[in-house]
Motif scaffolding. Sequence first.
Motif, PDB file in Angstrom:
ATOM      1  N   MET A   1       0.839  -1.190   0.000  1.00 53.31           N
ATOM      2  CA  MET A   1       0.000   0.000   0.000  1.00 53.31           C
ATOM      3  C   MET A   1       0.895   1.270   0.000  1.00 53.31           C
ATOM      4  SD  MET A   1      -3.145   1.069   2.474  1.00 53.31           S
ATOM      5  CE  MET A   1      -2.407   0.389   3.914  1.00 53.31           C
ATOM      6  N   ASN A   2       0.485   2.218  -0.772  1.00 54.36           N
ATOM      7  CA  ASN A   2       1.243   3.454  -0.840  1.00 54.36           C
ATOM      8  C   ASN A   2       0.829   4.391   0.311  1.00 54.36           C
ATOM      9  OD1 ASN A   2       2.448   5.803  -1.482  1.00 54.36           O
ATOM     10  ND2 ASN A   2       1.868   5.795  -3.650  1.00 54.36           N
ATOM     11  N   THR A   3       1.795   4.668   1.212  1.00 52.21           N
ATOM     12  CA  THR A   3       1.438   5.487   2.391  1.00 52.21           C
ATOM     13  C   THR A   3       1.015   6.898   1.989  1.00 52.21           C
ATOM     14  OG1 THR A   3       3.748   5.999   2.644  1.00 52.21           O
ATOM     15  CG2 THR A   3       2.867   4.294   4.091  1.00 52.21           C
ATOM     16  N   SER A   4       1.456   7.324   0.788  1.00 50.91           N
ATOM     17  CA  SER A   4       1.088   8.680   0.383  1.00 50.91           C
ATOM     18  C   SER A   4      -0.414   8.789   0.078  1.00 50.91           C
ATOM     19  CB  SER A   4       1.909   9.124  -0.818  1.00 50.91           C
ATOM     20  OG  SER A   4       1.567   8.323  -1.909  1.00 50.91           O
ATOM     21  N   ASP A   5      -1.100   7.598  -0.015  1.00 53.97           N
ATOM     22  CA  ASP A   5      -2.554   7.655  -0.227  1.00 53.97           C
ATOM     23  C   ASP A   5      -3.295   8.103   1.033  1.00 53.97           C
ATOM     24  OD1 ASP A   5      -2.166   6.834  -2.723  1.00 53.97           O
ATOM     25  OD2 ASP A   5      -2.641   4.706  -2.357  1.00 53.97           O
ATOM     26  N   HIS A   6      -2.591   7.926   2.188  1.00 56.98           N
ATOM     27  CA  HIS A   6      -3.260   8.275   3.453  1.00 56.98           C
ATOM     28  C   HIS A   6      -3.064   9.752   3.746  1.00 56.98           C
ATOM     29  CE1 HIS A   6      -4.271   4.235   4.782  1.00 56.98           C
ATOM     30  NE2 HIS A   6      -3.178   3.876   4.140  1.00 56.98           N
ATOM     31  N   PRO A   7      -4.112  10.411   4.199  1.00 56.84           N
ATOM     32  CA  PRO A   7      -3.906  11.808   4.587  1.00 56.84           C
ATOM     33  C   PRO A   7      -2.941  11.851   5.769  1.00 56.84           C
ATOM     34  CG  PRO A   7      -6.134  11.069   5.180  1.00 56.84           C
ATOM     35  CD  PRO A   7      -5.480   9.940   4.443  1.00 56.84           C
ATOM     36  N   PHE A   8      -1.972  12.723   5.679  1.00 58.25           N
ATOM     37  CA  PHE A   8      -0.958  12.791   6.732  1.00 58.25           C
ATOM     38  C   PHE A   8      -1.366  13.848   7.763  1.00 58.25           C
ATOM     39  CE2 PHE A   8       3.013  14.239   8.659  1.00 58.25           C
ATOM     40  CZ  PHE A   8       3.546  13.009   9.028  1.00 58.25           C
ATOM     41  N   SER A   9      -1.222  13.484   9.017  1.00 52.03           N
ATOM     42  CA  SER A   9      -1.608  14.432  10.049  1.00 52.03           C
ATOM     43  C   SER A   9      -0.408  14.667  10.968  1.00 52.03           C
ATOM     44  CB  SER A   9      -2.793  13.858  10.818  1.00 52.03           C
ATOM     45  OG  SER A   9      -2.992  14.596  11.981  1.00 52.03           O
ATOM     46  N   ILE A  10       0.000  15.908  11.108  1.00 45.54           N
ATOM     47  CA  ILE A  10       1.145  16.236  11.962  1.00 45.54           C
ATOM     48  C   ILE A  10       0.670  16.316  13.414  1.00 45.54           C
ATOM     49  CG2 ILE A  10       2.913  17.977  12.481  1.00 45.54           C
ATOM     50  CD1 ILE A  10       2.817  18.780   9.534  1.00 45.54           C
ATOM     51  N   SER A  11       1.318  15.539  14.262  1.00 47.39           N
ATOM     52  CA  SER A  11       0.875  15.541  15.664  1.00 47.39           C
ATOM     53  C   SER A  11       1.540  16.698  16.419  1.00 47.39           C
ATOM     54  CB  SER A  11       1.217  14.209  16.331  1.00 47.39           C
ATOM     55  OG  SER A  11       2.614  14.028  16.309  1.00 47.39           O
ATOM     56  N   ALA A  12       0.827  17.218  17.401  1.00 49.69           N
ATOM     57  CA  ALA A  12       1.342  18.340  18.204  1.00 49.69           C
ATOM     58  C   ALA A  12       2.189  17.798  19.349  1.00 49.69           C
ATOM     59  CB  ALA A  12       0.181  19.150  18.765  1.00 49.69           C
ATOM     60  N   ALA A  13       3.068  18.654  19.860  1.00 48.15           N
ATOM     61  CA  ALA A  13       3.875  18.291  21.038  1.00 48.15           C
ATOM     62  C   ALA A  13       2.943  18.048  22.228  1.00 48.15           C
ATOM     63  CB  ALA A  13       4.843  19.421  21.363  1.00 48.15           C
ATOM     64  N   PRO A  14       3.350  17.163  23.130  1.00 51.78           N
ATOM     65  CA  PRO A  14       2.485  16.858  24.276  1.00 51.78           C
ATOM     66  C   PRO A  14       2.074  18.096  25.080  1.00 51.78           C
ATOM     67  CG  PRO A  14       4.344  15.336  24.193  1.00 51.78           C
ATOM     68  CD  PRO A  14       4.572  16.344  23.117  1.00 51.78           C
TER      69      PRO A  14
END
Length: 401
Positions: A1-14
């Motif tokens: 599966m191509n990971t670029s197909d998934h929307p990427f979400s940047i996580s915030a610092a704790p």
Amino acid sequence: MNTSDHPFSISAAPRYAGMASSPLKDIFALAARPGVVSFAGGIPDPELFDLETVRECFEWVLKNQGTRALQYGVSEGETELREQAARRLCRDLPTDTSHIQVTSGSQEGLFVIAQALLSPGDTVLVESPTYLAAVQAFTVHGARIVGVQTDEDGMVPDALAEAIAEHSPRFVYLIPTFQNPTGRTMPAERRRAVAAVLQSTGTLLVEDDPYGELSFSGERFTPIAALPGMGTRTLLLNSMSKLMSPGVRIGWIRAEGSIRSTLAVAKAAISMQSSVVDQLAVARYLATADLEAHVERVGSVYQERRDALHSALRPLLPEDADLTCPAGGMFLWAAPGNGLDAQAMLSDAVEAGVAYLPGWSFYAEDPDLSSMRLSFVTHSPAVIEDAVGRLAPVLDRHLAG
Ligand SMILES: Cc1ncc(COP(=O)(O)O)c(C=O)c1O
């Protein structure tokens, strides 16, 4: 599966966990609905800005100091502004330019202080209730916030002494004059008692004073920093936001001793320096305009509006309700008690065309759920009276229920 197909979400610092959206954002969105008279924000009335004089100051700076105004500056701030800040502070305590760290408003000042002083796990003692955005600036630096009991004169000295003994705080944060959110002012005797506790326990004070000069009677309240022995252990914040313009984003911290160089390093890491054009224009304004006359004009308008809001609200609240009548600043605090839930009432109030800020958000813990903050500065007495008239049946319904 191509990971670029998934929307990427940047996580915030704790440290920003749980802050992705703020309930206050929703409240301000509600308050901004067309047809709603909002008492929610502390927004100066733009009609009262000293626009012509401010325009002249910017023009003068661009004409006479143009290339300098457009260039990078030093992190501590421009000399002319630091001189003006020191001159104003000298009315209460000896201050020279070396004591002044310019900031982009007090909000950045609070963040700079948090950067320079706080380590994760440190405790900060605050008034209960206190200014929400200060709590946020301290919390993202890992501080634990503990609310200390207040009464109509501000923080209670015995409760402060107890909290210091229990928590060994890094510092105590106070807004002694025309406090946000309550509008209350700490009288001179209480200031001395609080200072005595801080001195006997070797505790630092962060004193936030953006409203002190907005006094309706002209009476000036000496900052706690000016009491004997307090200058060295206090970081005192001032701002031009409420006196001249929140848009210019200019304020300063008064500090003594070696912490000053750390404040300058923190300021440089955050924003290099505050806008040089704005600093020079504010310095020019402070040097040439009659700020006292301007503040007196604004204060007399605000006082009329405070009277309108206070006298319209008073008869609608139970006799034992807490309702402040501040002698300056921008906010009035109502805590009707009697089981009222100010947050639950808000949607009905907005439906009736009135918005306020539910008070729970100003508490570190144990909020008074009936409380609300209302800013009296934005609307004319006629608009205020009409809005409170529309709030009356809503209050009645919620107090009964
Ligand atoms: C107590 C207090 N401190 C600091 C600020 C930040 O003000 P500014 O960044 O505009 O100077 C405010 C603004 O409402 C305030 O009420």
